[in-house]
Motif scaffolding. Structure first.
Motif, mmCIF file in Angstrom:
data_model
loop_
_atom_site.group_PDB
_atom_site.id
_atom_site.type_symbol
_atom_site.label_atom_id
_atom_site.label_comp_id
_atom_site.label_asym_id
_atom_site.label_seq_id
_atom_site.Cartn_x
_atom_site.Cartn_y
_atom_site.Cartn_z
ATOM 1 N N PRO A 1 0.824 -1.197 0.000
ATOM 2 C CA PRO A 1 0.000 0.000 0.000
ATOM 3 C C PRO A 1 0.864 1.254 0.000
ATOM 4 O O PRO A 1 1.965 1.273 0.556
ATOM 5 C CB PRO A 1 -0.819 -0.121 1.280
ATOM 6 C CG PRO A 1 -0.179 -1.182 2.093
ATOM 7 C CD PRO A 1 0.666 -2.001 1.188
ATOM 8 N N ALA A 2 0.342 2.290 -0.618
ATOM 9 C CA ALA A 2 1.093 3.562 -0.665
ATOM 10 C C ALA A 2 1.170 4.151 0.734
ATOM 11 O O ALA A 2 0.254 3.999 1.546
ATOM 12 C CB ALA A 2 0.387 4.519 -1.617
ATOM 13 N N ALA A 3 2.256 4.835 0.966
ATOM 14 C CA ALA A 3 2.432 5.479 2.268
ATOM 15 C C ALA A 3 1.428 6.613 2.392
ATOM 16 O O ALA A 3 1.156 7.320 1.415
ATOM 17 C CB ALA A 3 3.850 6.006 2.400
ATOM 18 N N PRO A 4 0.858 6.801 3.573
ATOM 19 C CA PRO A 4 -0.104 7.886 3.741
ATOM 20 C C PRO A 4 0.563 9.252 3.564
ATOM 21 O O PRO A 4 1.707 9.445 3.938
ATOM 22 C CB PRO A 4 -0.629 7.705 5.160
ATOM 23 C CG PRO A 4 0.320 6.784 5.844
ATOM 24 C CD PRO A 4 1.071 6.041 4.777
ATOM 25 N N ALA A 5 -0.171 10.140 2.936
ATOM 26 C CA ALA A 5 0.361 11.498 2.730
ATOM 27 C C ALA A 5 0.391 12.239 4.059
ATOM 28 O O ALA A 5 -0.522 12.146 4.862
ATOM 29 C CB ALA A 5 -0.521 12.243 1.731
ATOM 30 N N GLU A 6 1.472 12.948 4.271
ATOM 31 C CA GLU A 6 1.603 13.694 5.531
ATOM 32 C C GLU A 6 1.384 15.144 5.318
ATOM 33 O O GLU A 6 1.587 15.755 4.396
ATOM 34 C CB GLU A 6 2.972 13.439 6.137
ATOM 35 C CG GLU A 6 3.106 11.990 6.555
ATOM 36 C CD GLU A 6 4.454 11.732 7.187
ATOM 37 O OE1 GLU A 6 5.078 12.650 7.703
ATOM 38 O OE2 GLU A 6 4.882 10.587 7.178
#
Length: 104
Positions: free
Chosen positions: A99-104
């Motif tokens: 899964p893509a890393a969550p945007a911060e």
């Protein structure tokens, strides 16, 4: 042999939207060297279910409702097992995308 080499092609078409010929080509490449193992697993899953279906027809008769129902359940089970094996092989050979890393 062809069944083993093309076993992940349907999953490639569904999961990634590959074209049919592209999926067959990639499946051929990715399953190279694993043909024997794939064939053994398919036979271990499909032969018992197919045997149940055939035996129900022979032992209970073609006009027996019980024989028809049990035979159809076994045949459907073989279809489900075949589809599930294709999906499992896709996951094992191609892998599950991270899964893509969550945007911060």
């Amino acid at each position: 042999f062809l069944m083993a080499r093309w076993s992940i092609a349907p999953s490639l078409v569904v999961a990634r939207g590959d074209g049919v010929m592209q999926a067959f080509g990639e499946s051929w490449q990715k399953t190279s060297g694993s043909e024997f193992q794939i064939i053994v697993v398919v036979l271990a899953l499909i032969i018992p279910l197919t045997a149940i279906s055939i035996l129900c027809g022979m032992l209970l008769g073609k006009a027996s409702v019980v024989g028809i129902v049990v035979g159809q359940i076994a045949t459907s089970g073989a279809s489900v097992a075949s589809a599930a094996m294709g999906v499992a092989l896709y996951g094992m050979i191609i892998g599950v995308p991270k899964p893509a890393a969550p945007a911060e």
